[in-house]
Design a protein around this motif. Sequence first.
Motif, short mmCIF file in Angstrom:
data_model
loop_
_atom_site.label_atom_id
_atom_site.label_comp_id
_atom_site.label_asym_id
_atom_site.label_seq_id
_atom_site.Cartn_x
_atom_site.Cartn_y
_atom_site.Cartn_z
N PHE A 254 -0.12 -5.61 -1.04
CA PHE A 254 0.20 -6.96 -1.75
C PHE A 254 -0.52 -7.85 -0.99
CE2 PHE A 254 3.78 -4.20 -2.47
CZ PHE A 254 3.69 -4.02 -3.97
N ASP A 255 -1.42 -7.59 -0.09
CA ASP A 255 -2.04 -8.93 0.45
C ASP A 255 -3.64 -8.84 0.45
OD1 ASP A 255 -2.53 -6.57 2.08
OD2 ASP A 255 -2.06 -7.44 3.95
N PHE A 256 -4.04 -8.20 -0.70
CA PHE A 256 -5.48 -8.25 -1.02
C PHE A 256 -5.86 -7.87 -2.68
CE2 PHE A 256 -7.26 -3.67 -1.26
CZ PHE A 256 -5.85 -3.23 -1.18
N GLU A 257 -6.85 -8.32 -2.82
CA GLU A 257 -7.21 -8.16 -4.57
C GLU A 257 -8.74 -7.65 -4.38
OE1 GLU A 257 -6.79 -10.42 -8.50
OE2 GLU A 257 -6.29 -11.48 -6.61
N LEU A 258 -8.90 -6.53 -5.06
CA LEU A 258 -9.97 -5.67 -5.25
C LEU A 258 -10.77 -6.80 -6.23
CD1 LEU A 258 -8.56 -2.23 -5.81
CD2 LEU A 258 -10.11 -2.91 -3.76
N SER A 259 -11.96 -6.91 -5.77
CA SER A 259 -13.06 -7.81 -6.58
C SER A 259 -13.34 -6.86 -7.96
CB SER A 259 -14.49 -7.87 -5.70
OG SER A 259 -15.15 -6.69 -5.75
N LYS A 260 -14.00 -7.37 -8.87
CA LYS A 260 -14.62 -6.79 -10.13
C LYS A 260 -15.48 -5.60 -9.77
CE LYS A 260 -14.92 -6.56 -14.58
NZ LYS A 260 -14.75 -5.37 -14.63
N GLU A 261 -16.28 -6.08 -8.88
CA GLU A 261 -17.25 -5.07 -8.47
C GLU A 261 -16.74 -3.92 -8.00
OE1 GLU A 261 -19.64 -6.62 -5.27
OE2 GLU A 261 -21.05 -4.78 -5.23
N ASP A 262 -15.62 -4.09 -7.23
CA ASP A 262 -15.26 -2.71 -6.52
C ASP A 262 -14.44 -1.91 -7.70
OD1 ASP A 262 -16.35 -3.19 -4.16
OD2 ASP A 262 -14.75 -4.44 -3.53
N THR A 263 -13.45 -2.74 -8.59
CA THR A 263 -12.83 -2.04 -9.30
C THR A 263 -13.87 -1.15 -10.35
OG1 THR A 263 -12.76 -3.80 -10.70
CG2 THR A 263 -10.69 -3.33 -9.34
N THR A 264 -14.88 -1.66 -10.72
CA THR A 264 -15.92 -1.01 -11.65
C THR A 264 -16.35 0.17 -10.86
OG1 THR A 264 -16.55 -3.10 -12.42
CG2 THR A 264 -18.23 -1.34 -12.69
N MET A 265 -16.53 0.17 -9.37
CA MET A 265 -17.15 1.40 -8.63
C MET A 265 -15.85 2.37 -8.58
SD MET A 265 -19.36 2.12 -6.04
CE MET A 265 -19.86 1.16 -5.01
N ILE A 266 -14.56 1.88 -8.35
CA ILE A 266 -13.59 2.83 -8.45
C ILE A 266 -13.27 3.61 -9.67
CG2 ILE A 266 -10.90 3.24 -8.10
CD1 ILE A 266 -11.21 0.58 -6.22
N GLU A 267 -13.53 2.92 -10.79
CA GLU A 267 -13.35 3.39 -12.15
C GLU A 267 -14.59 4.64 -12.31
OE1 GLU A 267 -14.12 -0.03 -14.76
OE2 GLU A 267 -11.89 -0.55 -14.23
N SER A 268 -15.67 4.42 -11.72
CA SER A 268 -16.59 5.39 -12.03
C SER A 268 -16.59 6.63 -10.96
CB SER A 268 -18.09 4.61 -11.63
OG SER A 268 -18.26 4.22 -10.28
N LEU A 269 -15.46 6.71 -10.07
CA LEU A 269 -15.54 7.97 -9.18
C LEU A 269 -15.52 9.20 -9.87
CD1 LEU A 269 -12.99 6.59 -6.59
CD2 LEU A 269 -15.36 6.97 -5.93
#
Length: 269
Positions: A254-269
Motif C-alpha cells: 500500500f506504499d507504492f503505485e505502479l507506473s503506467k509503463e510498468d502496468t503495461t509491461m505486467i499486462e504483456s507478461l
Amino acid sequence: METFRLANGDNIPVIGTGTNTYGKEGNQYNGELNDDFSALQSAIKAGYRLIDTAISYRNEAGVGKTIYESGIERKEFYLTTKIPAKEEYIASKELVEQTVLQSLENLKTDYIDLYLIHHPIEDKDQLKQTWEVLESFVEQGKIKAIGVSNFSIEQLELLKSFARIQPVVNQIQSNPHTWNNEIIDYLLKNDILPEAWSPLNKVTEEQTAKLTEIGEKYGKDWGQVLLRYQIQRGVAVIPKSHNSEHQVSNLEVFDFELSKEDTTMIESL
Ligand SMILES: NC(=O)c1ccc[n+]([C@@H]2O[C@H](COP(=O)([O-])OP(=O)(O)OC[C@H]3O[C@@H](n4cnc5c(N)ncnc54)[C@H](OP(=O)(O)O)[C@@H]3O)[C@@H](O)[C@H]2O)c1
C-alpha cells in the motif's frame, strides 16, 4: 487495511488470505486433516482479516476454531466460504439450507460475510433453486453478501436474469498464466468485484525475473508487484502462504503505485 466497496454497500478487504492447504498434512490440498492451523494463526497475527475458506477444503471447522480462539472480535473479520456445485450439497432446497447452516456452525458464527457458489451449476433450475436459498439467508441476515466463483460471462448473465439479489463477487483465477482479462473487464463494468485466486501461482522463472526487475524500482519483490498490479486495477486478491515472512510482505503493497509503463509491461507478461 484498504477495502473495496461491494455493490451491496459492504466493504471487503482488498487482500485476504487463502486457506486451501491449512490444517492439512504436508500443506497439501488433499492431505489428511491434522488440525495444524499455525499458518492461519500467523496470517491473523500479520493482519489478515479476510479469510477465504470453502466446504471443499474440509477445513471450515478448523478455520472457525482458529478465528474464534484468536480472541479478535468477530466483526473485525470478513469470512468467505463456498458451497460446492455437487449433488450432495445442492440437489434440493433442504440440502442447500443444511449446507449453509453447517457452514455457520463450523465457522462458529451467526453470520457469514460472503457465501459463494464454488463452481458453475450447469442446470438452470438447480442454479436458481440454490441462489434462492442463498437469497433467503441474506434476508435473514445470516449471510451478508452472495456471489460466485469460476463463472463465465454467460453463466453470470443467466444468473443475473433471475436473481433478486445480484452477485457481488466472482472469484476467478488471475495470474500471469491466466489473467482472465475479458471476464475481469466485464465484472468491473457490471459492478461485480473480481477476486483473484492463485494470484501468485503459476508464475514462470522468466516472468518472476521481469517482475523482480520492475519491483527493484520501488523496493518491492515480484509478489508484491503482482498483488499491487491486481489491486490497482480493482481486483481483490487472496494470496496464501505457509511462510510468515511471505504473509507479512504480501500485505506491504500500500506504499507504492505502479507506473503506467510498468502496468503495461505486467499486462504483456
Ligand atoms: N475459487 C476457487 O476455485 C479457488 C481455486 C484455487 C484457490 N482458491 C483460493 O485462493 C487461495 C490462493 O490460491 P493458491 O493457494 O492456489 O495460490 P497462491 O496464493 O497464488 O500461491 C501460493 C503459493 O505461492 C507461494 N507464495 C506466497 N507468497 C509468496 C511470496 N511472497 N514469495 C514467494 N512465494 C510466495 C506459496 O508458498 P509459501 O507457502 O512458501 O509462501 C505457495 O506456494 C487459496 O488458498 C484458496 O483460498 C480458490
